[in-house]
Motif scaffolding. Structure first.
Motif, PDB file in Angstrom:
ATOM      1  N   VAL A 188       8.873 -40.159  75.198  1.00 27.97           N
ATOM      2  CA  VAL A 188       8.932 -38.733  75.554  1.00 27.97           C
ATOM      3  C   VAL A 188       8.285 -38.546  76.927  1.00 27.97           C
ATOM      4  O   VAL A 188       7.196 -39.070  77.163  1.00 27.97           O
ATOM      5  N   HIS A 189       8.940 -37.823  77.813  1.00 28.34           N
ATOM      6  CA  HIS A 189       8.349 -37.494  79.117  1.00 28.34           C
ATOM      7  C   HIS A 189       7.871 -36.050  79.120  1.00 28.34           C
ATOM      8  O   HIS A 189       8.559 -35.167  78.603  1.00 28.34           O
ATOM      9  N   GLY A 190       6.707 -35.819  79.750  1.00 25.48           N
ATOM     10  CA  GLY A 190       6.191 -34.449  79.816  1.00 25.48           C
ATOM     11  C   GLY A 190       5.802 -34.046  81.221  1.00 25.48           C
ATOM     12  O   GLY A 190       5.344 -34.874  82.007  1.00 25.48           O
ATOM     13  N   GLY A 191       5.998 -32.788  81.567  1.00 27.66           N
ATOM     14  CA  GLY A 191       5.550 -32.251  82.861  1.00 27.66           C
ATOM     15  C   GLY A 191       6.411 -32.680  84.032  1.00 27.66           C
ATOM     16  O   GLY A 191       7.531 -33.162  83.862  1.00 27.66           O
ATOM     17  N   GLY A 192       5.873 -32.488  85.224  1.00 26.80           N
ATOM     18  CA  GLY A 192       6.622 -32.774  86.453  1.00 26.80           C
ATOM     19  C   GLY A 192       6.771 -34.266  86.701  1.00 26.80           C
ATOM     20  O   GLY A 192       5.865 -35.036  86.411  1.00 26.80           O
ATOM     21  N   PRO A 193       7.933 -34.686  87.226  1.00 27.90           N
ATOM     22  CA  PRO A 193       8.173 -36.110  87.463  1.00 27.90           C
ATOM     23  C   PRO A 193       7.370 -36.671  88.650  1.00 27.90           C
ATOM     24  O   PRO A 193       6.723 -35.929  89.385  1.00 27.90           O
ATOM     25  N   THR A 194       7.428 -37.973  88.807  1.00 23.97           N
ATOM     26  CA  THR A 194       6.905 -38.663  89.984  1.00 23.97           C
ATOM     27  C   THR A 194       8.014 -39.574  90.498  1.00 23.97           C
ATOM     28  O   THR A 194       9.076 -39.690  89.871  1.00 23.97           O
ATOM     29  N   ALA A 195       7.744 -40.265  91.601  1.00 26.97           N
ATOM     30  CA  ALA A 195       8.753 -41.181  92.153  1.00 26.97           C
ATOM     31  C   ALA A 195       8.891 -42.449  91.310  1.00 26.97           C
ATOM     32  O   ALA A 195       9.831 -43.215  91.507  1.00 26.97           O
ATOM     33  N   VAL A 196       7.936 -42.685  90.378  1.00 25.77           N
ATOM     34  CA  VAL A 196       7.992 -43.920  89.580  1.00 25.77           C
ATOM     35  C   VAL A 196       7.936 -43.652  88.074  1.00 25.77           C
ATOM     36  O   VAL A 196       7.698 -44.569  87.302  1.00 25.77           O
ATOM     37  N   LEU A 197       8.212 -42.420  87.663  1.00 30.91           N
ATOM     38  CA  LEU A 197       8.223 -42.139  86.218  1.00 30.91           C
ATOM     39  C   LEU A 197       9.339 -42.931  85.542  1.00 30.91           C
ATOM     40  O   LEU A 197       9.162 -43.484  84.452  1.00 30.91           O
ATOM     41  N   ASN A 198      10.470 -43.043  86.216  1.00 36.05           N
ATOM     42  CA  ASN A 198      11.569 -43.839  85.666  1.00 36.05           C
ATOM     43  C   ASN A 198      11.263 -45.340  85.688  1.00 36.05           C
ATOM     44  O   ASN A 198      11.896 -46.098  84.958  1.00 36.05           O
ATOM     45  N   SER A 199      10.322 -45.759  86.529  1.00 34.72           N
ATOM     46  CA  SER A 199       9.909 -47.165  86.517  1.00 34.72           C
ATOM     47  C   SER A 199       9.137 -47.468  85.237  1.00 34.72           C
ATOM     48  O   SER A 199       9.293 -48.540  84.645  1.00 34.72           O
ATOM     49  N   SER A 200       8.320 -46.521  84.792  1.00 37.22           N
ATOM     50  CA  SER A 200       7.636 -46.700  83.496  1.00 37.22           C
ATOM     51  C   SER A 200       8.651 -46.718  82.356  1.00 37.22           C
ATOM     52  O   SER A 200       8.526 -47.503  81.413  1.00 37.22           O
ATOM     53  N   LEU A 201       9.674 -45.872  82.467  1.00 39.05           N
ATOM     54  CA  LEU A 201      10.734 -45.854  81.450  1.00 39.05           C
ATOM     55  C   LEU A 201      11.451 -47.213  81.417  1.00 39.05           C
ATOM     56  O   LEU A 201      11.738 -47.753  80.347  1.00 39.05           O
ATOM     57  N   TYR A 202      11.681 -47.763  82.606  1.00 39.13           N
ATOM     58  CA  TYR A 202      12.271 -49.100  82.733  1.00 39.13           C
ATOM     59  C   TYR A 202      11.403 -50.112  81.983  1.00 39.13           C
ATOM     60  O   TYR A 202      11.898 -50.931  81.203  1.00 39.13           O
ATOM     61  N   GLY A 203      10.086 -50.056  82.206  1.00 43.23           N
ATOM     62  CA  GLY A 203       9.155 -50.982  81.545  1.00 43.23           C
ATOM     63  C   GLY A 203       9.211 -50.847  80.029  1.00 43.23           C
ATOM     64  O   GLY A 203       9.243 -51.848  79.304  1.00 43.23           O
ATOM     65  N   VAL A 204       9.254 -49.602  79.556  1.00 39.75           N
ATOM     66  CA  VAL A 204       9.309 -49.347  78.114  1.00 39.75           C
ATOM     67  C   VAL A 204      10.589 -49.945  77.518  1.00 39.75           C
ATOM     68  O   VAL A 204      10.551 -50.662  76.514  1.00 39.75           O
ATOM     69  N   ILE A 205      11.723 -49.650  78.143  1.00 41.21           N
ATOM     70  CA  ILE A 205      13.003 -50.112  77.572  1.00 41.21           C
ATOM     71  C   ILE A 205      13.089 -51.638  77.612  1.00 41.21           C
ATOM     72  O   ILE A 205      13.439 -52.279  76.615  1.00 41.21           O
ATOM     73  N   LYS A 206      12.741 -52.227  78.748  1.00 38.91           N
ATOM     74  CA  LYS A 206      12.804 -53.687  78.886  1.00 38.91           C
ATOM     75  C   LYS A 206      11.935 -54.383  77.825  1.00 38.91           C
ATOM     76  O   LYS A 206      12.360 -55.331  77.171  1.00 38.91           O
TER      77      LYS A 206
END
Lengths: 391, 391
Positions: free
Chosen positions: A8-26
């Protein structure tokens, strides 16, 4: 019973929020203890709506795009969760065989994470926090993923605007940085300096009361000497009474609207000093730039995502993944797990030893602390004007 | 008598003004007809002050830095030249054995260039213009160096802010672009779109009167449908009476100061529609970004610099180096020489066929015209929200 994981993502994004998502999925794709990998499509509100999308089958080539996609690919929200909402969650999770829940966000999201942990702690549901904020205001940890890229954006942008203003030194430029209560991003503009007299010439942080008279004196002195002056200010500057320095423009319901600090101060310089001035407000561009993403920040964002999955599967719950700086000479970090109560409801501001006495600059200690986070040296610029002056 | 060359920069810099300087120096270093290569340190004012620096001995490694240095390495000015100033120039040039004079700038600088040519035409002094403007408002030529990079910056920034707003679609974001009288930069934001409903959702240009009611209707309709709306506006929007849409904030002497269009329109959306809104104003960042420099723009900037030196040495004078697009399928250009009178005092605006009927968007024709100038495709972003919607 399946062992599904939900991110689950909360609040305003950052330039690397999707990088953490990448880490989670991988990490989750490679973990035999995990069945489905769900994304909550649209933040915590999506939990209540049971709006879950299976991310586990995403192809590698698509996942790689996450590393260069700003915002969040699964969406976020600022939905105000109430106690009744929290109480519904355990049943929703069980209905979807969700055993692991990861919340990726800033202080507000960590509070939600802690409260979800409270309602889930007697069930076999493991709740982990992943830090994220451009503002760097999460307590306990050395820094949060997202901050390094926001810092790099502002440092580069300030250096580049500095080169422009130096070329045609006829005005005062006020750059407004994000971070309403904490000056971490604003302070990072100092990394733009390579030489004496380089921009930024003045830095004003929300940690110190803004004194208009001192600002006027500082600007005037620099303008008389250099012609072109670059000032970086936090969007949240307040006066000694802790009120925003910009007078309210209008009110709507209970909300009061203030103008932009950059424009307000530029107008003040024109009116009071009779000097040309302009305000710049990169705004959201400061948290979305992929070209100025910090490599270190991206790597750490992936790492905290992976670590969160590992912690959940190991049966840890009610903790947030933290980043701790190691005492080695070369910059290096390790992750650790912080009880979520310790980070909930705190806000980390710039400490006194990072701010100079007059409150118009940062200290060398701050620069040394911040430098590794942007991941590389700023490029060298050439100015023949320097050579001429040096003659 | 020596054959020295002088290069002068005028007006506001671009991301590739130093690339043209690189072209000038490189070409002049290799030309046996040229002795010293002087830079006027600080624009046309430096001619009167005889503030010339020998650039000819600059090492290759330093010259390479010019390609990634924003602003101008020799400095510029907005000095208002008068007839008496022009009349002094031939003697100053002769005193320093300056046979070739290059002026690199926009419309204002081309006017100065034309007038310097007038006072020098009976001397053996050859005066050549090199175009430069982010605004792309120089007449006759297909486009000016500096525009491609400003266009690329805005297209990338709009795409990135679009990804952010789509992630957390709770507000209207108004991005303010430079270009007070001509909408070329603002229009380039359209290159951000890859899919239907991608940002920018609305584009307002200074070529069309801004109708507040239509703007409100457009924003409301999009907000109701998408939640997050990205609008790109020119800093110079005017109403049907050709007055700036932002009411004046204050007056100082004969100068009237207006607020920023982005903030003004954001406040209007909040007040009139009750929708959250914010304004962004990248400002000078839009003409200084090296990370988002267009490769094509940089190459063309070097080329026009080189071509100007060749033209001067060939005895041409009173001309500006132009760029003409060739009718080939693959984008390609050639340089040509335009009599400076033809470009002086003109301002090229966006033609009607590049603007849609309602005046809130550009046409496909504009997009096809503009695309090659930014030099590469925008990166692909991943959104699981799209997939969920497509289910």
């Amino acid at each position: 019973m399946k062992n599904n994981i939900l991110i689950v993502h909360g609040g305003g994004p950052t330039a690397v929020l999707n990088s953490s998502l990448y880490g989670v999925i991988k990490e989750a794709q490679n973990n035999i203890c995990i069945d489905k990998i769900y994304g909550a499509i649209g933040g915590s509100e999506a939990i209540l709506k049971e709006n879950f999308l299976d991310l586990g089958t995403t192809k590698d080539a698509d996942l790689d795009l996450l590393l260069q996609t700003p915002g969040t690919a699964i969406g976020s929200s600022r939905f105000p969760l109430k106690q009744e909402h929290y109480e519904k969650m355990p049943d929703i999770f069980k209905k979807h065989d969700i055993k692991y829940v990861l919340f990726n966000g800033g202080n507000g999201t960590m509070e939600a994470c802690g409260r979800v942990h409270e309602v889930c702690k007697n069930e076999e549901i493991y709740v982990i926090g992943i830090p994220k904020t451009i503002d760097n205001d999460i307590a306990i940890i050395d820094h949060a993923p997202g901050y390094g890229s926001a810092a790099k954006f502002l440092a580069h942008t300030t250096a580049e605007i500095g080169a422009d203003v130096k070329s045609l030194p006829i005005h005062v430029t006020i750059i407004e940085a994000m971070g309403r209560n904490a000056g971490w991003i604003t302070a990072a503009s100092a990394l733009a300096r390579k030489r004496k007299e380089d921009a930024p010439h003045l830095i004003y942080l929300p940690e110190r009361p803004f004194v208009e008279e001192e600002f006027m004196e500082d600007v005037k002195e620099l303008y008389d000497r250099l012609g072109g002056v670059v000032v970086v200010v936090s969007e949240g500057l307040k006066n000694a009474e802790q009120e925003p320095i910009v007078p309210p423009i209008f009110q709507r319901g209970r909300s009061v609207y203030y103008g932009d600090v950059s424009e307000y101060l530029a107008n003040l310089v024109i009116k009071r000093l009779g000097i040309k001035a302009r305000g710049e407000k990169p705004g959201l561009a400061g948290r979305t730039s992929i070209a100025l993403q910090s490599k270190i920040d991206q790597e750490e964002a992936v790492l905290v995502g992976r670590t969160a999955v590992q912690a959940a599967v190991s049966g840890r719950t009610g903790v947030m993944v933290g980043i701790r700086r190691l005492p080695e000479e070369k910059y290096s970090i390790e992750t650790f797990l912080v009880p979520i109560q310790e980070v909930m409801l705190h806000e980390k501001k710039l400490p006194d030893h990072f701010i100079n006495e007059r409150g118009n600059n940062v200290t060398e200690k701050f620069i040394q602390w911040c430098k590794p986070l942007i991941g590389e040296e700023l490029p060298e610029f050439l100015s023949f004007k320097d050579k001429e002056i040096r003659k």
